[in-house]
Design a protein around this motif. Structure first.
Motif, PDB file in Angstrom:
ATOM      1  N   SER A   1      10.906  78.978  -9.152  1.00 37.16           N
ATOM      2  CA  SER A   1       9.648  78.995  -8.421  1.00 37.16           C
ATOM      3  C   SER A   1       8.638  79.649  -9.356  1.00 37.16           C
ATOM      4  CB  SER A   1       9.782  79.805  -7.129  1.00 37.16           C
ATOM      5  OG  SER A   1       8.522  79.959  -6.518  1.00 37.16           O
ATOM      6  N   ILE A   2       7.535  78.953  -9.643  1.00 38.90           N
ATOM      7  CA  ILE A   2       6.617  79.390 -10.692  1.00 38.90           C
ATOM      8  C   ILE A   2       5.246  79.695 -10.095  1.00 38.90           C
ATOM      9  CG2 ILE A   2       5.654  78.799 -12.961  1.00 38.90           C
ATOM     10  CD1 ILE A   2       7.870  76.673 -13.181  1.00 38.90           C
ATOM     11  N   ASN A   3       4.585  80.677 -10.669  1.00 37.02           N
ATOM     12  CA  ASN A   3       3.268  81.090 -10.193  1.00 37.02           C
ATOM     13  C   ASN A   3       2.201  80.066 -10.583  1.00 37.02           C
ATOM     14  OD1 ASN A   3       1.423  83.084  -9.013  1.00 37.02           O
ATOM     15  ND2 ASN A   3       0.660  83.326 -11.095  1.00 37.02           N
ATOM     16  N   TYR A   4       1.205  79.908  -9.701  1.00 35.01           N
ATOM     17  CA  TYR A   4       0.069  79.037  -9.992  1.00 35.01           C
ATOM     18  C   TYR A   4      -1.171  79.891 -10.202  1.00 35.01           C
ATOM     19  CZ  TYR A   4      -3.110  75.058  -9.774  1.00 35.01           C
ATOM     20  OH  TYR A   4      -4.045  74.099 -10.083  1.00 35.01           O
ATOM     21  N   ASN A   5      -1.824  79.707 -11.337  1.00 38.41           N
ATOM     22  CA  ASN A   5      -3.038  80.447 -11.657  1.00 38.41           C
ATOM     23  C   ASN A   5      -4.229  79.701 -11.066  1.00 38.41           C
ATOM     24  OD1 ASN A   5      -5.423  81.383 -13.000  1.00 38.41           O
ATOM     25  ND2 ASN A   5      -4.141  82.254 -14.619  1.00 38.41           N
ATOM     26  N   TYR A   6      -4.750  80.198  -9.945  1.00 42.21           N
ATOM     27  CA  TYR A   6      -5.828  79.516  -9.233  1.00 42.21           C
ATOM     28  C   TYR A   6      -7.153  79.606  -9.972  1.00 42.21           C
ATOM     29  CZ  TYR A   6      -2.648  79.077  -5.308  1.00 42.21           C
ATOM     30  OH  TYR A   6      -1.580  78.743  -4.514  1.00 42.21           O
ATOM     31  N   GLU A   7      -7.347  80.673 -10.717  1.00 40.04           N
ATOM     32  CA  GLU A   7      -8.607  80.855 -11.440  1.00 40.04           C
ATOM     33  C   GLU A   7      -8.806  79.770 -12.488  1.00 40.04           C
ATOM     34  OE1 GLU A   7     -10.918  84.191 -14.190  1.00 40.04           O
ATOM     35  OE2 GLU A   7      -8.979  84.671 -13.280  1.00 40.04           O
ATOM     36  N   HIS A   8      -7.728  79.410 -13.195  1.00 42.36           N
ATOM     37  CA  HIS A   8      -7.823  78.410 -14.254  1.00 42.36           C
ATOM     38  C   HIS A   8      -7.161  77.083 -13.874  1.00 42.36           C
ATOM     39  CE1 HIS A   8      -8.154  82.320 -16.454  1.00 42.36           C
ATOM     40  NE2 HIS A   8      -9.175  81.662 -16.988  1.00 42.36           N
ATOM     41  N   SER A   9      -6.642  76.995 -12.647  1.00 41.61           N
ATOM     42  CA  SER A   9      -5.991  75.773 -12.149  1.00 41.61           C
ATOM     43  C   SER A   9      -4.891  75.293 -13.085  1.00 41.61           C
ATOM     44  CB  SER A   9      -7.021  74.652 -11.945  1.00 41.61           C
ATOM     45  OG  SER A   9      -7.972  75.027 -10.989  1.00 41.61           O
ATOM     46  N   ILE A  10      -4.021  76.225 -13.473  1.00 38.02           N
ATOM     47  CA  ILE A  10      -2.901  75.887 -14.354  1.00 38.02           C
ATOM     48  C   ILE A  10      -1.623  76.551 -13.838  1.00 38.02           C
ATOM     49  CG2 ILE A  10      -4.293  75.550 -16.433  1.00 38.02           C
ATOM     50  CD1 ILE A  10      -3.424  78.398 -17.288  1.00 38.02           C
TER      51      ILE A  10
ATOM     52  N   LEU B   1       0.698  86.208  -1.374  1.00 41.43           N
ATOM     53  CA  LEU B   1       0.450  86.062   0.065  1.00 41.43           C
ATOM     54  C   LEU B   1      -1.024  85.878   0.388  1.00 41.43           C
ATOM     55  CD1 LEU B   1       2.915  88.803   1.393  1.00 41.43           C
ATOM     56  CD2 LEU B   1       3.295  86.340   1.217  1.00 41.43           C
ATOM     57  N   ASP B   2      -1.823  85.527  -0.584  1.00 43.36           N
ATOM     58  CA  ASP B   2      -3.243  85.286  -0.347  1.00 43.36           C
ATOM     59  C   ASP B   2      -3.388  84.077   0.568  1.00 43.36           C
ATOM     60  OD1 ASP B   2      -5.946  84.480  -0.506  1.00 43.36           O
ATOM     61  OD2 ASP B   2      -6.161  85.398  -2.480  1.00 43.36           O
ATOM     62  N   PRO B   3      -4.036  84.220   1.739  1.00 41.69           N
ATOM     63  CA  PRO B   3      -4.150  83.096   2.689  1.00 41.69           C
ATOM     64  C   PRO B   3      -4.944  81.911   2.144  1.00 41.69           C
ATOM     65  CG  PRO B   3      -5.534  84.955   3.359  1.00 41.69           C
ATOM     66  CD  PRO B   3      -4.680  85.444   2.239  1.00 41.69           C
ATOM     67  N   ASN B   4      -5.745  82.127   1.095  1.00 43.29           N
ATOM     68  CA  ASN B   4      -6.519  81.040   0.507  1.00 43.29           C
ATOM     69  C   ASN B   4      -5.724  80.253  -0.536  1.00 43.29           C
ATOM     70  OD1 ASN B   4      -8.927  81.652   1.957  1.00 43.29           O
ATOM     71  ND2 ASN B   4      -9.280  83.372   0.558  1.00 43.29           N
ATOM     72  N   HIS B   5      -4.528  80.744  -0.835  1.00 45.52           N
ATOM     73  CA  HIS B   5      -3.686  80.061  -1.814  1.00 45.52           C
ATOM     74  C   HIS B   5      -2.682  79.178  -1.085  1.00 45.52           C
ATOM     75  CE1 HIS B   5      -4.516  83.383  -5.041  1.00 45.52           C
ATOM     76  NE2 HIS B   5      -5.584  82.698  -4.698  1.00 45.52           N
ATOM     77  N   ASN B   6      -2.649  77.918  -1.451  1.00 50.77           N
ATOM     78  CA  ASN B   6      -1.830  76.965  -0.686  1.00 50.77           C
ATOM     79  C   ASN B   6      -0.956  76.088  -1.575  1.00 50.77           C
ATOM     80  OD1 ASN B   6      -3.889  75.390  -1.799  1.00 50.77           O
ATOM     81  ND2 ASN B   6      -3.816  73.926  -0.113  1.00 50.77           N
ATOM     82  N   LYS B   7      -0.520  76.629  -2.715  1.00 55.25           N
ATOM     83  CA  LYS B   7       0.329  75.840  -3.608  1.00 55.25           C
ATOM     84  C   LYS B   7       1.594  76.615  -3.955  1.00 55.25           C
ATOM     85  CE  LYS B   7      -3.677  73.816  -5.991  1.00 55.25           C
ATOM     86  NZ  LYS B   7      -3.808  72.600  -5.202  1.00 55.25           N
ATOM     87  N   ILE B   8       2.674  75.850  -4.103  1.00 53.22           N
ATOM     88  CA  ILE B   8       3.887  76.386  -4.712  1.00 53.22           C
ATOM     89  C   ILE B   8       4.281  75.445  -5.843  1.00 53.22           C
ATOM     90  CG2 ILE B   8       4.710  77.497  -2.581  1.00 53.22           C
ATOM     91  CD1 ILE B   8       6.816  75.186  -2.460  1.00 53.22           C
ATOM     92  N   ILE B   9       4.961  76.000  -6.828  1.00 49.16           N
ATOM     93  CA  ILE B   9       5.396  75.201  -7.970  1.00 49.16           C
ATOM     94  C   ILE B   9       6.913  75.235  -8.035  1.00 49.16           C
ATOM     95  CG2 ILE B   9       5.130  74.744 -10.430  1.00 49.16           C
ATOM     96  CD1 ILE B   9       2.478  74.842  -8.883  1.00 49.16           C
ATOM     97  N   LEU B  10       7.515  74.061  -7.885  1.00 51.30           N
ATOM     98  CA  LEU B  10       8.965  73.956  -8.061  1.00 51.30           C
ATOM     99  C   LEU B  10       9.238  73.538  -9.500  1.00 51.30           C
ATOM    100  CD1 LEU B  10      10.577  72.212  -4.947  1.00 51.30           C
ATOM    101  CD2 LEU B  10      11.162  74.418  -5.923  1.00 51.30           C
ATOM    102  N   GLY B  11      10.072  74.314 -10.179  1.00 49.70           N
ATOM    103  CA  GLY B  11      10.386  74.003 -11.564  1.00 49.70           C
ATOM    104  C   GLY B  11      11.846  73.635 -11.746  1.00 49.70           C
ATOM    105  N   TYR B  12      12.076  72.481 -12.363  1.00 54.47           N
ATOM    106  CA  TYR B  12      13.427  72.039 -12.713  1.00 54.47           C
ATOM    107  C   TYR B  12      13.468  71.924 -14.231  1.00 54.47           C
ATOM    108  CZ  TYR B  12      13.348  70.204  -7.861  1.00 54.47           C
ATOM    109  OH  TYR B  12      13.221  70.042  -6.502  1.00 54.47           O
ATOM    110  N   GLU B  13      14.540  72.375 -14.841  1.00 51.34           N
ATOM    111  CA  GLU B  13      14.620  72.206 -16.292  1.00 51.34           C
ATOM    112  C   GLU B  13      16.054  72.139 -16.798  1.00 51.34           C
ATOM    113  OE1 GLU B  13      13.602  76.673 -17.876  1.00 51.34           O
ATOM    114  OE2 GLU B  13      11.983  75.564 -16.902  1.00 51.34           O
ATOM    115  N   TYR B  14      16.177  71.501 -17.920  1.00 47.36           N
ATOM    116  CA  TYR B  14      17.438  71.389 -18.655  1.00 47.36           C
ATOM    117  C   TYR B  14      17.143  72.058 -19.985  1.00 47.36           C
ATOM    118  CZ  TYR B  14      21.777  69.043 -20.156  1.00 47.36           C
ATOM    119  OH  TYR B  14      23.055  68.754 -20.580  1.00 47.36           O
TER     120      TYR B  14
END
Length: 738
Positions: free
Chosen positions: A193-202, A114-127
């Motif tokens: 739904s996957i976490n985004y590491n903002y420190e390392h941009s990965i 819930l960090d207001p400076n974080h503005n990304k979500i990651i949608l993950g699809y996999e087989y």
């Protein structure tokens, strides 16, 4: 809200693939078999997942399939911890960003913090293959192998009494066969739904929420809506197939579902209702005889079998069956759609299809569009000539700039809309050259047989800017858009200096193909996809582009030998400065007299402080070959070859003309055709043995372009009456190889 990046693992050629998307247009380029269709298909099979759009065994990357085989075939079974460390499946990751103030209702449950400076979500699809299925896979494959081995033995037993030459062998089925039959059994779909590491941009794959059992999964269609126009379009100009006319009913159907065209729809309905009433009266008279006959048969009660024929026009069917798209000729004559060429049909059909898809993005009257609407247009250039391709790319941005219209004012002007992200994949150099958003280009390059990488052209711009070469990038961009955008689609490239090489190069290629036998699997030069780029002696400006595209490239340039000498007046006296100092400058000279080169390309690859002119002359062919990681370095198996004049018949020339005239066969060729060489002057010097080739090049060339044309005019059918300078011959033969 937009998709910033797409990550794909193990899908067809996209083994470890990432592509960045722009806010509006992303133009995806690449040669054949570089993953453009794979990108489209992967998005479709995951985002629009259905029974008709399943992932199948053939969708697995071939290298990854070998990894699975090794994993399953290995004698050592992994424990769950070790198993989970590897990638076990086909993966799609969408990095989605949103701006402050945007409606995040649909994605709120996907936010990992819930960090207001974080503005990304990651949608993950996999087989993917889970640990339990992995163990079951191994168990069943082991049984399969045992069964196949038993069949081999049984076959041998059955055939043993036959003569050896008549015995048939059972060929056991392979892992590929087993995998094709059973992939669907062991691999399952999963949404995350996957976490985004903002420190390392990965993307932090270890931290995720599984959406499989969650109500959030059913909401994914409200987050992203993906549609596409395939390259395999059903456009035809056959008389009995009304492609465009049929599309009008689809456009109407979508219009009917939203309120944007409500007034026009109501008018249409009203006309149909009035028409129904008129036709009803006509039908009553038209069918009166048959309705009377039916009534004679009666029933249990009087009037029980009286029927009536009425008009019930259906709006969509009315359009589909009775609407004809026509086009007007310049003299106002009207012709049906199938009289048009396939190119125009394709272009108009795409516009119709885009209109339909934009309406589908908008959805119905009481529905909101998805947060992200992604449109993929595959190879719009199909059937179209260059001018039409230019028209398409010039206008597509204008056509889609308003996105999905949500509200209009009383004058019909859009006052509220939602953006559409769109990807266009193309093989067309004309579309590339005329793309207004040049930095939106994404170049797909095959790194290996089963691995594709995507490169952003704006990253190439950054390379130039970072070293203070903004002007060079602007020149490069202008040059590519005006002249040579086909470089992006070439397999190999030749960078030449000027008219002489440009005119003679095809003839030299043909001559080599005739004279030098091809190696196994080697194609003739003129049969290869080679782009020839005329750059003067400034091929160095293109060095970052060569590295970016990764093309096998040949730079043909001149030694341009110079020495310092006094600047002289017309009477031969030495010119002096105002301070009465004698002036010196660089002057062209014979290579044997030279102190250095004035060629910018050679000075770039061989800086004077690291390579003397004499050292440059002594370098072998392989020592003028380069590859680039961070910087260009000499490398024997490199992909960039520089060729310059070398010693031939005891003489090293300064330029192409110099090297051409030095060869005895070429000198005789010119003498034999003296009257035809209009591009030369002072031809008497060709008969004076005291004049060397350098002198002839300086004093006898009137027009380089005309001289090159003269060579072609005097050329015999076997290209045998003149000789290619050795340095060019050696370079072209290197380029001819894979």
């Amino acid at each position: 809200m937009k998709i910033e990046s797409i990550y794909i693992n193990n899908f067809r050629l996209l083994k470890d693939f990432k592509i960045d998307l722009e806010k509006s247009l992303s133009l995806v380029l690449g040669k054949n078999n570089t993953g453009k269709t794979s990108l489209l298909t992967c998005l479709d099979k995951f985002i629009n997942n259905s029974d008709k759009k399943k992932i199948v065994a053939e969708d697995f990357n071939l290298d990854y399939k070998k990894e699975i085989e090794e994993l399953i075939f290995s004698t050592n079974e992994l424990d769950e911890e070790d198993f989970n460390k590897a990638i076990h499946g086909i993966k799609l990751r969408l990095v989605i960003s949103y701006d402050e103030g945007e409606n995040t209702c649909n994605i709120s449950d996907l936010m990992m913090d819930l960090d207001p400076n974080h503005n990304k979500i990651i949608l993950g699809y996999e087989y993917y293959l889970n640990y339990d299925e992995y163990k079951e896979f191994r168990k069943e494959y082991k049984s399969f192998i045992l069964a196949e081995n038993q069949k081999v033995k049984e076959y041998e037993e059955k055939e043993k009494d036959k003569p050896e030459e008549e015995r048939k062998k059972y060929i056991p089925k392979t892992f590929d066969y087993f995998f094709k039959l059973n992939a669907e059994k062991f691999f399952k779909y999963r949404w995350k739904s996957i976490n985004y590491n903002y420190e390392h941009s990965i993307i932090d794959e270890s931290n995720f929420n599984d959406l499989e059992q969650s109500k959030i999964k059913s909401n994914l269609s409200n987050i992203i809506n993906f549609k596409y126009i395939s390259a395999k379009r059903s456009v035809t100009n056959k008389e009995n197939e009304k492609t465009l006319s049929t599309q009008t009913s689809d456009i109407y159907e979508r219009s009917e579902k939203n309120d944007e065209d409500e007034k026009k729809i109501d008018e249409f309905k009203s006309v149909i209702e009035d028409t129904d009433e008129i036709l009803g009266n006509v039908y009553e008279a038209l069918f009166s005889d048959i309705t009377k006959k039916v009534s004679l048969f009666g029933g249990i009660r009087k009037d029980e079998s009286i029927i009536k024929v009425i008009s019930t026009l259906q709006r969509k069917e009315l359009l589909k069956g009775n609407t004809t798209v026509i086009y007007k000729h310049s003299n106002d004559s009207e012709f049906p759609e199938h009289y048009n060429g396939l190119g125009y049909m394709n272009l108009i059909s795409m516009i119709f299809e885009i209109e339909i898809l934009v309406s589908e993005f908008k959805r119905g009257k009481d529905e909101n569009p998805a947060d992200i609407n992604l449109l993929f247009i595959e190879e719009p250039e199909a059937h179209t000539h260059p001018q039409m391709q230019y028209v398409f790319i010039k206008n597509i941005t204008e056509l889609l700039k308003d996105g999905i219209t949500l509200q209009k004012d009383v004058n019909g002007k859009t006052i509220k809309s939602q953006q559409i992200q769109y990807i266009i994949s193309t093989h067309s150099s004309h579309i590339v050259a005329n793309c207004q958003e040049f930095n939106s280009i994404k170049y797909l390059k095959k790194e290996s047989q089963n691995d594709i990488k995507a490169k952003n052209l704006k990253d190439l711009e950054k390379e130039y800017v970072d070293v203070g070469e903004e002007k060079n990038y602007r020149f490069l961009k202008q040059y590519l858009t005006l002249n040579r955008a086909e470089l992006f689609f070439a397999d190999k490239a030749i960078f030449i200096e000027g008219d002489t090489e440009r005119i003679l190069l095809p003839a030299m290629m043909k001559k080599l193909d005739l004279e030098v036998e091809l190696d196994i699997n080697e194609l003739p030069l003129l049969s290869q996809n080679i782009s020839v780029i005329e750059v003067g002696n400034y091929a160095n400006i293109f060095e970052k582009l060569i590295s970016f595209v990764g093309l096998k490239s040949l730079i043909i340039t001149d030694l341009d030998s110079v020495k310092k000498d006094f600047v002289r007046n017309s009477d031969g006296s030495i010119k002096k400065t105002r301070k009465d100092k004698e002036r010196k400058s660089d002057f062209s000279c014979r290579v044997s007299e030279a102190e250095k080169t004035s060629n910018p390309t050679l000075l770039f690859f061989y800086p004077p402080d690291s390579t003397s002119f004499q050292n440059l002359l002594q370098k072998s062919f392989k020592e003028k070959r380069f590859s680039k990681e961070q910087i260009w370095q000499e490398q024997a198996d490199g992909y960039l070859q520089i060729i310059i004049q070398t010693e031939e018949e005891g003489y090293c020339a300064r330029s192409f003309e110099d090297s051409f005239f030095h060869l005895a066969q070429n000198k005789n060729f010119i003498k034999d055709n003296r009257s035809k060489f209009n591009g030369l002057k002072n031809l008497k010097y060709f008969y004076d043995d005291s004049k060397d080739a350098y002198f002839l090049a300086e004093k006898c060339v009137d027009s380089k372009g005309s001289f090159a044309i003269d060579v072609l005019r005097c050329n015999n059918e076997t290209y045998s009456n003149w000789q290619i300078p050795a340095y060019i011959k050696e370079g072209l033969l290197w380029l001819r190889k894979d």
